[in-house]
Structures are given as structure tokens and as C-alpha cells.
Design an enzyme around this catalytic site. Structure first.
Site, short mmCIF file in Angstrom:
data_model
loop_
_atom_site.label_atom_id
_atom_site.label_comp_id
_atom_site.label_asym_id
_atom_site.label_seq_id
_atom_site.Cartn_x
_atom_site.Cartn_y
_atom_site.Cartn_z
N MET A 33 41.24 41.81 34.19
CA MET A 33 42.10 40.37 34.01
C MET A 33 42.93 41.41 32.81
O MET A 33 43.96 40.56 32.28
CB MET A 33 41.67 39.09 33.45
CG MET A 33 41.23 38.09 34.30
SD MET A 33 41.18 36.58 35.00
CE MET A 33 40.29 36.94 33.37
N GLY A 34 42.73 42.72 32.68
CA GLY A 34 43.98 43.61 31.54
C GLY A 34 42.61 42.59 30.13
O GLY A 34 41.78 42.55 30.67
N HIS A 40 35.44 48.05 30.20
CA HIS A 40 36.11 48.36 31.50
C HIS A 40 36.33 49.55 31.69
O HIS A 40 36.17 49.67 33.10
CB HIS A 40 37.86 47.28 31.27
CG HIS A 40 37.63 46.25 31.53
ND1 HIS A 40 37.87 45.32 30.15
CD2 HIS A 40 37.78 44.77 32.08
CE1 HIS A 40 38.20 43.89 30.20
NE2 HIS A 40 36.90 43.91 31.13
N GLY A 151 31.24 43.44 36.21
CA GLY A 151 30.18 43.38 35.20
C GLY A 151 30.15 42.69 35.49
O GLY A 151 29.62 41.94 35.93
N ARG A 191 37.10 38.13 24.87
CA ARG A 191 37.03 36.76 24.10
C ARG A 191 36.61 37.29 22.52
O ARG A 191 36.36 36.54 21.57
CB ARG A 191 37.22 36.12 24.60
CG ARG A 191 37.44 35.26 26.12
CD ARG A 191 36.58 34.29 26.39
NE ARG A 191 37.78 33.12 27.32
CZ ARG A 191 37.58 33.20 29.14
NH1 ARG A 191 36.60 34.21 29.55
NH2 ARG A 191 38.45 32.99 29.87
O1 PAF Z 1 35.24 39.37 35.75
C1 PAF Z 1 37.45 39.32 35.29
O2 PAF Z 1 37.74 39.58 34.97
C2 PAF Z 1 37.34 38.21 36.83
O3 PAF Z 1 37.41 37.38 36.87
C3 PAF Z 1 37.64 38.92 38.14
C4 PAF Z 1 36.99 38.78 38.59
C5 PAF Z 1 38.90 40.15 37.72
C6 PAF Z 1 38.98 37.78 38.56
O4 PAF Z 1 40.21 37.26 38.24
#
Ligand code: PAF
Length: 282
Positions: A33-34, A40, A151, A191
Site C-alpha cells: 500500500m506504499g 518492504h 510479510g 503506521r
Molecule cells: O499488507 C498490505 O500492505 C496490504 O494489506 C495488501 C496485501 C497490499 C493488500 O492491500
């Protein structure tokens, strides 16, 4: 260090991936989700040994947020994210607008059971896994990668996605990647940016409480006692609300009476307005 190409439509995405497939490349997808952090980037590095071409999706998925949650204030920084992804040699970013993923009149969504109803995140975010499963299935169908990585920090999510991929018969290997932690052990999360300095200090205690609980389990203490003790520890550490501390079967997330096969301890607790989750192998 080239900034990866950004495509925003499923048609452009498919055209780019068709080119890779013609060249015989194995393709890896990292859904996000950026608001990317080192966690990430480690997903990207991890999947790169399983494929020749990597793509990441960046989409803040509205259907996995309840109306009172942080969809509007969720951090968004596409150019910053692209610059970070360039440092790990990512090849392509899929960053659709809402209407590309949820076209006018959208009326189809997945219903999930099994690990999605384990009584963990689902008990506090009942809308969450339906939204995740719907968007992830759409991303997997749009890209049809050979492999996708998620993750382990969102451990229940990983279990739900594994189940969904098998149930829908998607020919995609799903990998789980270990949690990346800050020096004090706090699991990295987009977050964490919401935490004040005082809250951040308390947040660093979550992983220590889980480690202590694991030591108690290894010592032979009963699961219910360990769970209750850890919840008290979290409250004493300064968490305002403990949603759960739970020891579960590592694959199904079902309740267990004793740690006789692979198990996982999972926790969620709130500090200020921020809800943190963490989990570890027992
Ligand atoms: O873990 C996340 O970032 C989100 O839940 C995902 C898997 C990209 C789905 O929107």
C-alpha cells in the site's frame, strides 16, 4: 540506479508483463500500500532470488479500511516510494487509481473463512480480510505472477492469502517473508510514523513481551496463563488497550491446548490512536 517505470492501468501492466514472459522471465509480485520502509524493500530483495523480473503494486485499498479507520490519513508518497524501489533494482510499479481496481458499478467481492475467522484481527476489523482477499485476488489475476511475497508481520493476512490462492486454484507460489525490526525490536510498519516519541518508547516493549511469553511457554507454563500474563505486561508497559495476545497453530491459526506442533504467538495492542501488531514463532 534507474527509477522503475510506473504503470497505472491493468492493460499497460499486462502489456509490460507479456514482454517479460516472451523473454522467458519468471515474474515476482510484491503487493504493497506504499509508504515503503525497509521491511518492504526486504520483501523485494527476498523475492528477487525466486524470479528474474520484479514488480510492486502500490495501492491504498479502500475496501480493507472501516469508515473509522485511517484510509484518508494513510501516508501516500508515490515518488518517494519509486525512489526507494529504485535502490533495490525493482523493474516495474503498478500504481492504479481507485477506479481501475474498483470500476463504476463494482459489485463482486470475496468471502473468506478458515484463518480469516480465527478470532484475531477479524474480531477487531471484521471488514479487513474480505477487502484484502478481494484486492489481492484482483492484483494476482491482473499480473498472474509466478510468485508473490507477503510479510509475516501481517501473519493472519498471509495465512488468508495462502488459503485463498489454493482455494481459487491460482497457479502462483505465495512466499512469506520474515519481519524486519528496528534496533529495539519494534516490527517495521508504515503506521509507526503515527507514534509520538513517548508512544514510540512504549511500542518497543511489544516484541520484548512476546519474547518473554515464548520463554514462559518453553518453560512449560499453560497457554492461557501465558496469554493473560503477557496482556497484563503490555498494559503495565503503557499500552492503553490490548486487543489480544494469542498462541495458535502456525498454519491454521486454530486454538491449541499445548505447543506440540509449529505454533505462533500473535498480539495486537493500541497506544495513542495507533494499533500495533506483532507475532513470533514459538
Ligand atoms: O499488507 C498490505 O500492505 C496490504 O494489506 C495488501 C496485501 C497490499 C493488500 O492491500
Amino acid at each position: 540506479m534507474n527509477t522503475p517505470r510506473i504503470v497505472t492501468s491493468i492493460a499497460e501492466l499486462r502489456a509490460a508483463l507479456d514482454g517479460w514472459r516472451k523473454d522467458g522471465a519468471r515474474i515476482g509480485l510484491v503487493p504493497t500500500m506504499g509508504a515503503l520502509h525497509d521491511g518492504h524493500l526486504s520483501l523485494v530483495r527476498g523475492i528477487q532470488s525466486h524470479c528474474q523480473k520484479t514488480l510492486a503494486s502500490i495501492f491504498v485499498n479502500p475496501t480493507q479500511f472501516a469508515p473509522h479507520e485511517d484510509f484518508d490519513r494513510y501516508p501516500r508518497d508515490l515518488s518517494g516510494d519509486a525512489a526507494k524501489l529504485a535502490t533495490v533494482g525493482l523493474d516495474l510499479i503498478f500504481a492504479p487509481e481507485r477506479a481501475e481496481m474498483y470500476p463504476e458499478g463494482f459489485a463482486t467481492a470475496l468471502t473468506v473463512g478458515g484463518p480469516a475467522l480465527a478470532g484475531l484481527e477479524d474480531a477487531f476489523r471484521p471488514h479487513f480480510f474480505g477487502g484484502v482477499a478481494t484486492v489481492v485476488s484482483k492484483l494476482l489475476i491482473a499480473a498472474l505472477p509466478d510468485v508473490a511475497v507477503f510479510g509475516e508481520k501481517d501473519y493472519q493476512q498471509l495465512a488468508v492469502i495462502r488459503r485463498m490462492t489454493v482455494d481459487l486454484g491460482l497457479p502462483i507460489e505465495v512466499l512469506g517473508a520474515p519481519i524486519v525490526r528496528e534496533p529495539d525490536g519494534l516490527a517495521m510498519s508504515s503506521r509507526n510514523a503515527y507514534l509520538s516519541a513517548d508512544e514510540r518508547a512504549v511500542a518497543g516493549r511489544l516484541n520484548l513481551v512476546l519474547k518473554d511469553a515464548i520463554a514462559r511457554l518453553k518453560h512449560g507454563d499453560p497457554i492461557a496463563e501465558v496469554e493473560a500474563f503477557a496482556s497484563t505486561d503490555l498494559r503495565e508497559a503503557g499500552f492503553e488497550k490490548v486487543d489480544y495476545v494469542a498462541v495458535r497453530d502456525a498454519e491454521t491459526l486454530a486454538h491449541i491446548r499445548a505447543v506440540e506442533r509449529p505454533a505462533r504467538i500473535l498480539a495486537a495492542a493500541k497506544i495513542g490512536g495507533t494499533r500495533l501488531i506483532d507475532n513470533m514463532t514459538v
